[in-house]
Design a protein around this motif. Sequence first.
Motif, PDB file in Angstrom:
ATOM      1  N   LEU A 125      32.446  35.878  41.444  1.00 21.57           N
ATOM      2  CA  LEU A 125      32.973  37.233  41.366  1.00 21.57           C
ATOM      3  C   LEU A 125      34.399  37.148  40.853  1.00 21.57           C
ATOM      4  CD1 LEU A 125      31.778  38.648  44.802  1.00 21.57           C
ATOM      5  CD2 LEU A 125      30.664  38.880  42.582  1.00 21.57           C
ATOM      6  N   THR A 126      34.700  37.954  39.850  1.00 23.06           N
ATOM      7  CA  THR A 126      36.047  37.992  39.299  1.00 23.06           C
ATOM      8  C   THR A 126      36.542  39.425  39.415  1.00 23.06           C
ATOM      9  OG1 THR A 126      35.414  36.243  37.757  1.00 23.06           O
ATOM     10  CG2 THR A 126      37.478  37.402  37.313  1.00 23.06           C
ATOM     11  N   LEU A 127      37.643  39.616  40.124  1.00 25.12           N
ATOM     12  CA  LEU A 127      38.197  40.937  40.371  1.00 25.12           C
ATOM     13  C   LEU A 127      39.435  41.142  39.502  1.00 25.12           C
ATOM     14  CD1 LEU A 127      36.749  39.830  43.042  1.00 25.12           C
ATOM     15  CD2 LEU A 127      37.901  41.738  44.149  1.00 25.12           C
ATOM     16  N   PHE A 128      39.436  42.272  38.802  1.00 22.76           N
ATOM     17  CA  PHE A 128      40.501  42.585  37.857  1.00 22.76           C
ATOM     18  C   PHE A 128      41.223  43.866  38.271  1.00 22.76           C
ATOM     19  CE2 PHE A 128      37.216  40.377  35.529  1.00 22.76           C
ATOM     20  CZ  PHE A 128      37.880  39.564  34.629  1.00 22.76           C
ATOM     21  N   LYS A 129      42.506  43.917  37.981  1.00 21.65           N
ATOM     22  CA  LYS A 129      43.290  45.138  38.107  1.00 21.65           C
ATOM     23  C   LYS A 129      43.578  45.617  36.682  1.00 21.65           C
ATOM     24  CE  LYS A 129      45.306  44.001  42.563  1.00 21.65           C
ATOM     25  NZ  LYS A 129      46.523  43.820  43.354  1.00 21.65           N
ATOM     26  N   ILE A 130      42.688  46.461  36.186  1.00 19.47           N
ATOM     27  CA  ILE A 130      42.798  47.002  34.822  1.00 19.47           C
ATOM     28  C   ILE A 130      43.194  48.470  34.955  1.00 19.47           C
ATOM     29  CG2 ILE A 130      41.606  47.421  32.640  1.00 19.47           C
ATOM     30  CD1 ILE A 130      39.565  45.250  33.494  1.00 19.47           C
ATOM     31  N   PRO A 131      44.404  48.831  34.546  1.00 26.79           N
ATOM     32  CA  PRO A 131      44.855  50.208  34.755  1.00 26.79           C
ATOM     33  C   PRO A 131      44.217  51.235  33.802  1.00 26.79           C
ATOM     34  CG  PRO A 131      46.577  48.932  33.686  1.00 26.79           C
ATOM     35  CD  PRO A 131      45.468  47.981  34.015  1.00 26.79           C
ATOM     36  N   ASP A 132      43.742  50.813  32.649  1.00 28.77           N
ATOM     37  CA  ASP A 132      43.198  51.724  31.638  1.00 28.77           C
ATOM     38  C   ASP A 132      41.693  51.939  31.864  1.00 28.77           C
ATOM     39  OD1 ASP A 132      42.242  53.012  29.372  1.00 28.77           O
ATOM     40  OD2 ASP A 132      43.162  51.627  27.949  1.00 28.77           O
ATOM     41  N   PRO A 133      41.267  53.157  32.251  1.00 30.90           N
ATOM     42  CA  PRO A 133      39.842  53.416  32.513  1.00 30.90           C
ATOM     43  C   PRO A 133      38.946  53.137  31.305  1.00 30.90           C
ATOM     44  CG  PRO A 133      41.190  55.254  33.272  1.00 30.90           C
ATOM     45  CD  PRO A 133      42.093  54.332  32.511  1.00 30.90           C
ATOM     46  N   LYS A 170      42.522  47.563  47.087  1.00 34.13           N
ATOM     47  CA  LYS A 170      43.809  46.900  46.817  1.00 34.13           C
ATOM     48  C   LYS A 170      44.200  46.899  45.344  1.00 34.13           C
ATOM     49  CE  LYS A 170      44.387  45.475  51.083  1.00 34.13           C
ATOM     50  NZ  LYS A 170      45.338  46.093  51.941  1.00 34.13           N
ATOM     51  N   GLY A 171      43.818  47.963  44.629  1.00 40.00           N
ATOM     52  CA  GLY A 171      44.204  48.078  43.226  1.00 40.00           C
ATOM     53  C   GLY A 171      43.221  47.449  42.246  1.00 40.00           C
ATOM     54  N   TYR A 172      42.204  46.739  42.731  1.00 39.28           N
ATOM     55  CA  TYR A 172      41.200  46.162  41.831  1.00 39.28           C
ATOM     56  C   TYR A 172      40.306  47.283  41.313  1.00 39.28           C
ATOM     57  CZ  TYR A 172      42.739  41.580  43.291  1.00 39.28           C
ATOM     58  OH  TYR A 172      43.501  40.463  43.536  1.00 39.28           O
ATOM     59  N   THR A 173      40.136  47.343  40.015  1.00 37.79           N
ATOM     60  CA  THR A 173      39.392  48.430  39.383  1.00 37.79           C
ATOM     61  C   THR A 173      38.076  47.977  38.758  1.00 37.79           C
ATOM     62  OG1 THR A 173      40.620  48.061  37.332  1.00 37.79           O
ATOM     63  CG2 THR A 173      41.489  49.739  38.851  1.00 37.79           C
ATOM     64  N   PHE A 174      37.881  46.657  38.650  1.00 35.53           N
ATOM     65  CA  PHE A 174      36.698  46.130  37.970  1.00 35.53           C
ATOM     66  C   PHE A 174      36.296  44.797  38.600  1.00 35.53           C
ATOM     67  CE2 PHE A 174      34.986  43.358  34.582  1.00 35.53           C
ATOM     68  CZ  PHE A 174      33.837  44.067  34.296  1.00 35.53           C
ATOM     69  N   GLY A 191      47.082  40.474  28.523  1.00 38.09           N
ATOM     70  CA  GLY A 191      48.264  41.325  28.537  1.00 38.09           C
ATOM     71  C   GLY A 191      48.019  42.739  29.022  1.00 38.09           C
ATOM     72  N   LYS A 192      46.789  43.034  29.473  1.00 40.13           N
ATOM     73  CA  LYS A 192      46.462  44.405  29.880  1.00 40.13           C
ATOM     74  C   LYS A 192      46.123  44.529  31.358  1.00 40.13           C
ATOM     75  CE  LYS A 192      44.953  45.331  25.234  1.00 40.13           C
ATOM     76  NZ  LYS A 192      43.828  45.358  24.337  1.00 40.13           N
ATOM     77  N   LEU A 193      46.325  43.452  32.102  1.00 39.26           N
ATOM     78  CA  LEU A 193      46.035  43.472  33.533  1.00 39.26           C
ATOM     79  C   LEU A 193      47.311  43.701  34.323  1.00 39.26           C
ATOM     80  CD1 LEU A 193      43.691  40.339  33.799  1.00 39.26           C
ATOM     81  CD2 LEU A 193      43.039  42.726  33.413  1.00 39.26           C
ATOM     82  N   GLU A 194      47.173  44.344  35.462  1.00 35.95           N
ATOM     83  CA  GLU A 194      48.302  44.490  36.375  1.00 35.95           C
ATOM     84  C   GLU A 194      48.371  43.262  37.269  1.00 35.95           C
ATOM     85  OE1 GLU A 194      47.783  48.069  38.627  1.00 35.95           O
ATOM     86  OE2 GLU A 194      48.382  49.338  36.968  1.00 35.95           O
ATOM     87  N   GLU A 195      49.558  42.823  37.600  1.00 34.02           N
ATOM     88  CA  GLU A 195      49.812  41.771  38.580  1.00 34.02           C
ATOM     89  C   GLU A 195      49.186  40.420  38.227  1.00 34.02           C
ATOM     90  OE1 GLU A 195      49.193  42.940  42.639  1.00 34.02           O
ATOM     91  OE2 GLU A 195      49.678  45.003  42.175  1.00 34.02           O
ATOM     92  N   GLY A 196      49.238  40.026  36.996  1.00 35.15           N
ATOM     93  CA  GLY A 196      48.826  38.661  36.633  1.00 35.15           C
ATOM     94  C   GLY A 196      47.337  38.464  36.508  1.00 35.15           C
ATOM     95  N   PRO A 197      46.900  37.215  36.685  1.00 29.16           N
ATOM     96  CA  PRO A 197      45.501  36.877  36.426  1.00 29.16           C
ATOM     97  C   PRO A 197      44.568  37.489  37.468  1.00 29.16           C
ATOM     98  CG  PRO A 197      46.643  34.989  37.335  1.00 29.16           C
ATOM     99  CD  PRO A 197      47.674  36.060  37.105  1.00 29.16           C
ATOM    100  N   PRO A 198      43.268  37.575  37.126  1.00 34.51           N
ATOM    101  CA  PRO A 198      42.306  38.122  38.082  1.00 34.51           C
ATOM    102  C   PRO A 198      42.081  37.180  39.259  1.00 34.51           C
ATOM    103  CG  PRO A 198      41.187  37.296  36.128  1.00 34.51           C
ATOM    104  CD  PRO A 198      42.656  37.203  35.857  1.00 34.51           C
ATOM    105  N   LEU A 199      41.507  37.726  40.314  1.00 33.97           N
ATOM    106  CA  LEU A 199      41.123  36.956  41.482  1.00 33.97           C
ATOM    107  C   LEU A 199      39.682  36.459  41.256  1.00 33.97           C
ATOM    108  CD1 LEU A 199      41.419  36.018  44.460  1.00 33.97           C
ATOM    109  CD2 LEU A 199      40.634  38.314  45.120  1.00 33.97           C
ATOM    110  N   VAL A 200      39.464  35.154  41.389  1.00 30.90           N
ATOM    111  CA  VAL A 200      38.135  34.575  41.173  1.00 30.90           C
ATOM    112  C   VAL A 200      37.644  34.014  42.498  1.00 30.90           C
ATOM    113  CG1 VAL A 200      36.798  32.859  39.908  1.00 30.90           C
ATOM    114  CG2 VAL A 200      38.717  34.013  38.786  1.00 30.90           C
TER     115      VAL A 200
END
Length: 104
Positions: A7-15, A55-59, A90-99
Motif C-alpha cells: 500500500l502506498t499512501l500519497f498526499k496529492i493536493p490536486d483532485p 491525516k491528509g492522505y488523498t490517494f 514535485g506535486k506531493l505534499e510533505e515529501g515522499p509517499p508512505l509505503v
Amino acid sequence: MPAIIRLTLFKIPDPDLVQQAVQKYTTLNQVALKDGKPYIQISAGHTTHADPRSKGYTFVARTVFLSKEDMNYYDTEDEAHAEIKAMLKGKLEEGPPLVIIMGG
C-alpha cells in the motif's frame, strides 16, 4: 510463498491529479511488463474519504506481487511505474509517499 501486498499512501493536493493516478493504477497490472509479460498480480488506485483520520492522505495505491524480486523490479526498472513517478514528481505534499509492505 504468500503474495506481497503493498500500500502506498500519497498526499496529492490536486483532485485532477488524484483522478489521473487512479486511472494509472487501475490499468498498471495490464501495462507493466517484466520479460514481456504482466507480473503485477493486482493493482488499484483509490481516493480517500475526506476525514481527519486520513491525516491528509488523498490517494492510496494497492499493488500485489508474487515475489520480492518482482517488487524490486517495479521500484527500479519498470517503465510504467517510472511514468507514474514522473507524473507525481514535485506535486506531493510533505515529501515522499508512505509505503506499507505486508506478506511475503
